[in-house]
Design a protein around this motif. Structure first.
Motif, mmCIF file in Angstrom:
data_model
loop_
_atom_site.group_PDB
_atom_site.id
_atom_site.type_symbol
_atom_site.label_atom_id
_atom_site.label_comp_id
_atom_site.label_asym_id
_atom_site.label_seq_id
_atom_site.Cartn_x
_atom_site.Cartn_y
_atom_site.Cartn_z
ATOM 1 N N ARG A 1 0.837 -1.207 0.000
ATOM 2 C CA ARG A 1 0.000 0.000 0.000
ATOM 3 C C ARG A 1 0.873 1.260 0.000
ATOM 4 N NH1 ARG A 1 -3.981 -2.617 4.425
ATOM 5 N NH2 ARG A 1 -5.589 -3.381 2.990
ATOM 6 N N SER A 2 1.908 1.238 0.800
ATOM 7 C CA SER A 2 2.813 2.381 0.855
ATOM 8 C C SER A 2 3.506 2.587 -0.494
ATOM 9 C CB SER A 2 3.861 2.153 1.952
ATOM 10 O OG SER A 2 4.831 3.165 1.931
ATOM 11 N N ALA A 3 3.979 1.509 -1.103
ATOM 12 C CA ALA A 3 4.646 1.597 -2.405
ATOM 13 C C ALA A 3 3.675 2.105 -3.469
ATOM 14 C CB ALA A 3 5.221 0.239 -2.802
ATOM 15 N N TRP A 4 2.441 1.629 -3.435
ATOM 16 C CA TRP A 4 1.434 2.080 -4.414
ATOM 17 C C TRP A 4 1.207 3.593 -4.295
ATOM 18 C CZ3 TRP A 4 -1.142 2.279 -8.636
ATOM 19 C CH2 TRP A 4 -2.335 2.985 -8.719
ATOM 20 N N ALA B 1 3.226 5.804 -3.194
ATOM 21 C CA ALA B 1 4.425 6.545 -3.584
ATOM 22 C C ALA B 1 4.715 6.497 -5.075
ATOM 23 C CB ALA B 1 5.642 6.002 -2.821
ATOM 24 N N MET B 2 4.421 5.343 -5.720
ATOM 25 C CA MET B 2 4.856 5.158 -7.105
ATOM 26 C C MET B 2 3.733 5.115 -8.125
ATOM 27 S SD MET B 2 8.001 2.542 -6.592
ATOM 28 C CE MET B 2 7.849 1.941 -4.921
ATOM 29 N N GLY B 3 2.526 4.780 -7.706
ATOM 30 C CA GLY B 3 1.396 4.765 -8.622
ATOM 31 C C GLY B 3 1.481 3.738 -9.734
ATOM 32 N N THR B 4 2.278 2.700 -9.553
ATOM 33 C CA THR B 4 2.354 1.616 -10.527
ATOM 34 C C THR B 4 1.865 0.335 -9.854
ATOM 35 O OG1 THR B 4 3.787 0.516 -12.153
ATOM 36 C CG2 THR B 4 4.755 0.958 -9.996
ATOM 37 N N GLU B 5 1.485 -0.650 -10.635
ATOM 38 C CA GLU B 5 0.925 -1.875 -10.060
ATOM 39 C C GLU B 5 1.905 -2.525 -9.085
ATOM 40 O OE1 GLU B 5 -0.141 -6.297 -11.596
ATOM 41 O OE2 GLU B 5 -0.948 -4.637 -12.793
ATOM 42 N N ILE B 6 1.384 -2.902 -7.936
ATOM 43 C CA ILE B 6 2.153 -3.581 -6.895
ATOM 44 C C ILE B 6 1.426 -4.879 -6.579
ATOM 45 C CG2 ILE B 6 3.138 -3.423 -4.581
ATOM 46 C CD1 ILE B 6 4.055 -1.064 -6.287
ATOM 47 N N ARG B 7 2.189 -5.941 -6.395
ATOM 48 C CA ARG B 7 1.603 -7.217 -5.984
ATOM 49 C C ARG B 7 2.328 -7.738 -4.755
ATOM 50 N NH1 ARG B 7 -0.096 -10.663 -11.342
ATOM 51 N NH2 ARG B 7 -1.109 -8.928 -12.423
ATOM 52 N N CYS B 8 1.590 -8.512 -3.968
ATOM 53 C CA CYS B 8 2.201 -9.173 -2.820
ATOM 54 C C CYS B 8 1.369 -10.401 -2.469
ATOM 55 C CB CYS B 8 2.331 -8.240 -1.622
ATOM 56 S SG CYS B 8 0.769 -7.755 -0.853
ATOM 57 N N LEU C 1 -2.553 -4.282 -6.326
ATOM 58 C CA LEU C 1 -2.930 -2.900 -6.080
ATOM 59 C C LEU C 1 -2.605 -2.112 -7.338
ATOM 60 C CD1 LEU C 1 -1.950 -4.258 -3.308
ATOM 61 C CD2 LEU C 1 -1.912 -1.936 -2.463
ATOM 62 N N ASP C 2 -3.613 -1.460 -7.884
ATOM 63 C CA ASP C 2 -3.421 -0.631 -9.070
ATOM 64 C C ASP C 2 -4.519 0.419 -9.099
ATOM 65 O OD1 ASP C 2 -5.694 -1.956 -10.058
ATOM 66 O OD2 ASP C 2 -4.556 -3.202 -11.455
ATOM 67 N N GLN C 3 -4.666 1.106 -10.227
ATOM 68 C CA GLN C 3 -5.645 2.191 -10.319
ATOM 69 C C GLN C 3 -7.076 1.719 -10.090
ATOM 70 O OE1 GLN C 3 -3.857 0.993 -12.828
ATOM 71 N NE2 GLN C 3 -5.246 0.513 -14.510
ATOM 72 N N ARG C 4 -7.326 0.402 -10.185
ATOM 73 C CA ARG C 4 -8.670 -0.142 -9.941
ATOM 74 C C ARG C 4 -8.927 -0.415 -8.461
ATOM 75 N NH1 ARG C 4 -7.603 -4.803 -14.221
ATOM 76 N NH2 ARG C 4 -5.650 -4.533 -13.128
ATOM 77 N N GLY C 5 -7.884 -0.328 -7.649
ATOM 78 C CA GLY C 5 -8.017 -0.598 -6.220
ATOM 79 C C GLY C 5 -7.236 -1.825 -5.804
ATOM 80 N N GLU C 6 -7.633 -2.422 -4.691
ATOM 81 C CA GLU C 6 -6.993 -3.629 -4.166
ATOM 82 C C GLU C 6 -7.882 -4.826 -4.479
ATOM 83 O OE1 GLU C 6 -6.092 -3.325 0.021
ATOM 84 O OE2 GLU C 6 -5.278 -1.312 -0.229
ATOM 85 N N GLN C 7 -7.281 -5.843 -5.089
ATOM 86 C CA GLN C 7 -8.037 -7.044 -5.435
ATOM 87 C C GLN C 7 -7.198 -8.281 -5.198
ATOM 88 O OE1 GLN C 7 -8.915 -6.559 -9.595
ATOM 89 N NE2 GLN C 7 -10.203 -4.789 -9.282
#
Length: 125
Positions: free
Chosen positions: A83-86, A88-95, A114-120
């Motif tokens: 969430r913090s990385a998203w 800060a960077m606004g690019t897709e993050i996965r975990c 996590l991306d512009q569509r939210g968390e899924q």
């Protein structure tokens, strides 16, 4: 020892350095260019040493694995870190969703995306 791992899509090397510098003290990456090779470094958080590792090409060519290891870290979970990385960077993050264990089949493995569509929760592919 706590460890966190997230995957950042299309990571720009300076972006991860800037993000980490806002949450950790004295971030030192051996080389912050991700020319297809691992980047290792260290930082400090609340007086504790933190190992930082970046692995480009993890989870597919477009993702870089970011691993933080230390006794004390700014985030309690992979998802908090993502969430913090998203933000800060606004690019897709996965975990990891946290329920997969080494040795289990990966075809049903669920990941937080996590991306512009939210968390899924999603299957990686």
């Amino acid at each position: 020892m706590q460890d966190l791992e997230i995957y950042i899509r299309d990571l720009e090397s300076a972006a991860v350095s800037d993000w980490l510098a806002n949450h950790l003290d004295e971030v030192e990456l051996a080389d912050d260019t991700l020319a297809g090779r691992a980047v290792k470094g260290k930082a400090w958080y609340r007086g504790h040493s933190v190992r930082v590792s970046l692995y480009p090409g993890a989870g597919g060519r477009r993702y870089t694995s970011v691993i933080l290891e230390g006794e004390d870290l700014p985030w309690a979970s992979d998802l908090d870190c993502a969430r913090s990385a998203w933000r800060a960077m606004g690019t897709e993050i996965r975990c990891s969703a946290g329920d997969w264990k080494e040795g289990e089949p990966v075809e049903d493995e669920r990941w937080w995306r996590l991306d512009q569509r939210g968390e899924q929760l999603a299957v990686w592919n």
